[in-house]
Scaffold this motif. Structure first.
Motif, PDB file in Angstrom:
ATOM      1  N   TYR A  62       6.096   7.610   8.124  1.00  0.00           N
ATOM      2  CA  TYR A  62       6.190   8.561   6.313  1.00  0.00           C
ATOM      3  C   TYR A  62       5.690   9.229   7.388  1.00  0.00           C
ATOM      4  N   LYS A  63       3.737   8.261   7.081  1.00  0.00           N
ATOM      5  CA  LYS A  63       3.129   9.086   7.306  1.00  0.00           C
ATOM      6  C   LYS A  63       3.026  10.126   8.312  1.00  0.00           C
ATOM      7  N   ARG A  64       3.696  10.461   9.076  1.00  0.00           N
ATOM      8  CA  ARG A  64       3.564  11.465   9.924  1.00  0.00           C
ATOM      9  C   ARG A  64       4.334  12.659   9.449  1.00  0.00           C
ATOM     10  N   ALA A  65       5.612  12.161   8.545  1.00  0.00           N
ATOM     11  CA  ALA A  65       6.427  13.207   7.375  1.00  0.00           C
ATOM     12  C   ALA A  65       5.089  14.309   6.441  1.00  0.00           C
ATOM     13  N   LEU A  66       4.381  12.615   5.534  1.00  0.00           N
ATOM     14  CA  LEU A  66       2.825  13.499   4.786  1.00  0.00           C
ATOM     15  C   LEU A  66       2.694  14.602   5.562  1.00  0.00           C
ATOM     16  N   ALA A  67       1.977  14.390   6.926  1.00  0.00           N
ATOM     17  CA  ALA A  67       1.225  15.051   7.420  1.00  0.00           C
ATOM     18  C   ALA A  67       2.093  16.894   7.741  1.00  0.00           C
ATOM     19  N   ALA A  81       4.317  10.446   0.048  1.00  0.00           N
ATOM     20  CA  ALA A  81       2.932   9.798  -0.566  1.00  0.00           C
ATOM     21  C   ALA A  81       3.304   8.686  -0.985  1.00  0.00           C
ATOM     22  N   SER A  82       4.429   8.293  -2.016  1.00  0.00           N
ATOM     23  CA  SER A  82       4.963   7.515  -2.518  1.00  0.00           C
ATOM     24  C   SER A  82       4.794   6.437  -1.633  1.00  0.00           C
ATOM     25  N   LYS A  83       6.169   6.854  -0.657  1.00  0.00           N
ATOM     26  CA  LYS A  83       6.816   5.792   0.211  1.00  0.00           C
ATOM     27  C   LYS A  83       5.422   4.861   1.147  1.00  0.00           C
ATOM     28  N   VAL A  84       4.626   5.859   1.354  1.00  0.00           N
ATOM     29  CA  VAL A  84       2.948   5.538   1.887  1.00  0.00           C
ATOM     30  C   VAL A  84       2.762   4.068   1.266  1.00  0.00           C
ATOM     31  N   ALA A  92      -3.596   0.957   0.946  1.00  0.00           N
ATOM     32  CA  ALA A  92      -3.405   0.548   0.023  1.00  0.00           C
ATOM     33  C   ALA A  92      -3.993   2.134  -1.228  1.00  0.00           C
ATOM     34  N   SER A  93      -5.278   1.079  -0.911  1.00  0.00           N
ATOM     35  CA  SER A  93      -5.729   1.751  -2.724  1.00  0.00           C
ATOM     36  C   SER A  93      -6.340   3.324  -2.391  1.00  0.00           C
ATOM     37  N   LYS A  94      -6.316   3.934  -0.622  1.00  0.00           N
ATOM     38  CA  LYS A  94      -7.077   5.482  -0.179  1.00  0.00           C
ATOM     39  C   LYS A  94      -5.157   5.895  -0.711  1.00  0.00           C
ATOM     40  N   LYS A 110      -5.029   9.678  -3.762  1.00  0.00           N
ATOM     41  CA  LYS A 110      -4.016  10.377  -2.542  1.00  0.00           C
ATOM     42  C   LYS A 110      -2.321  11.322  -3.522  1.00  0.00           C
ATOM     43  N   GLU A 111      -1.696   9.960  -4.218  1.00  0.00           N
ATOM     44  CA  GLU A 111      -1.002  10.391  -4.689  1.00  0.00           C
ATOM     45  C   GLU A 111      -0.649  10.503  -6.063  1.00  0.00           C
ATOM     46  N   ILE A 112      -1.905  10.062  -6.537  1.00  0.00           N
ATOM     47  CA  ILE A 112      -2.461  10.589  -7.751  1.00  0.00           C
ATOM     48  C   ILE A 112      -2.504  12.137  -7.982  1.00  0.00           C
ATOM     49  N   SER A 113      -4.000  12.071  -7.121  1.00  0.00           N
ATOM     50  CA  SER A 113      -4.213  13.795  -6.356  1.00  0.00           C
ATOM     51  C   SER A 113      -2.913  14.318  -6.528  1.00  0.00           C
ATOM     52  N   LEU A 114      -2.384  14.414  -5.564  1.00  0.00           N
ATOM     53  CA  LEU A 114      -0.989  15.096  -5.399  1.00  0.00           C
ATOM     54  C   LEU A 114      -0.131  15.371  -6.331  1.00  0.00           C
TER      55      LEU A 114
END
Length: 283
Positions: free
Chosen positions: A131-136, A151-154, A167-169, A173-177
């Motif tokens: 999921y991290k790589r897919a996000l990238a 980002a939600s899945k991460v 998770a906090s970070k 990021k998810e909120i920002s997106l």
């Protein structure tokens, strides 16, 4: 061996016998691919995998990156069928690279997503990497909506794995997106989730900053819940904190965050219980 399996193996062997006279690498790859599929139908999985790998070599020799990546995805399915999920990591990452080389970031992300879903139950750490790589990948392609989904899945897997700092970070990021895509309806719940994570980390100061920064994006129910929850921590009122954490609103959040609410350490006021005991808190 059934009659059908015997026919499929015969079909595969006939195709392999034709590879030496193939017109070119692309044609040879097609023969190996068909042979691999026939072996797979006959449940001869080792031979199927071997033929898919030979097809990939031929596709790569022909610079047919997309078809090579598709063949790797077939090997991933074989790993699922034979319950060899740890092997998925290598092949999923190779498929991703080839799709990107072909200029197909959507297909690259989709391959990683499939691999993550396949491994998430038994190997969440492996799924997290996918999921991290897919996000990238989708971030490079500037696909913000897709980036928010990954980002939600991460975030959820990090919470499930109790990696709360990370998770906090991830939630920030998810909120920002979601703000970028104007998905304001999602933001309020994410603010609640982030504050739960920060309270689990016993970082009350950051939790208050989060509410001050994004609280205006929450709906009235979310605002009311967070105000009461933060007030309870400010007053060191463990009873009120436990009541708010056990509220239907929080308990009906996505499962990872609903479960997280039971692990939030309660404020330690005079004579109050130090931990949120779930059944003892709010029932």
């Amino acid at each position: 061996m059934s009659t059908l399996d015997a026919k499929k193996i015969e079909e595969a062997e006939a195709l392999l016998g034709q590879t030496a006279s193939a017109a070119n690498e692309y044609a040879k790859a097609g023969m190996y691919f068909k042979a691999a599929s026939a072996y797979r139908s006959a449940k001869s999985f080792d031979k199927s995998k071997d033929c898919f790998l030979k097809a990939i070599d031929c596709y790569e020799n022909n610079k047919s990156w997309f078809h090579a990546a598709k063949s790797y995805e077939q090997i991933i399915l074989l790993a699922k069928e034979t319950d060899q999920l740890p092997e998925v990591e290598n092949y999923a990452n190779r498929a991703c690279c080839l799709y990107q080389q072909h200029g197909s970031p959507e297909a690259a992300a989709a391959a990683l997503d499939k691999a993550a879903k396949m491994t998430e139950s038994k190997h969440p750490e492996l799924a997290l990497g996918f999921y991290k790589r897919a996000l990238a990948v989708v971030s490079i392609a500037e696909s913000t909506h897709q980036a928010a989904e990954f980002a939600s899945k991460v975030s959820r897997i990090l919470v499930r794995l109790k990696k709360y700092e990370e998770a906090s970070k991830a939630l920030k990021k998810e909120i920002s997106l979601n703000l970028q895509t104007k998905s304001f309806g999602q933001v309020g719940r994410l603010v609640v989730a982030l504050i739960l994570v920060q309270l689990t980390l016993q970082d009350f100061s950051d939790a208050k900053k989060t509410f001050k920064k994004w609280g205006s994006r929450c709906d009235p129910q979310e605002v009311n819940t967070l105000q009461n929850l933060l007030q309870a921590f400010d007053d060191e009122d463990a009873e009120l904190a436990a009541k708010m954490l056990a509220s239907p609103f929080i308990r009906h959040m996505d499962v990872e965050y609903a479960l997280l609410s039971k692990d939030v350490p309660l404020p330690q006021g005079s004579g109050q219980m130090p931990k949120n005991g779930g059944d003892n808190a709010g029932n």
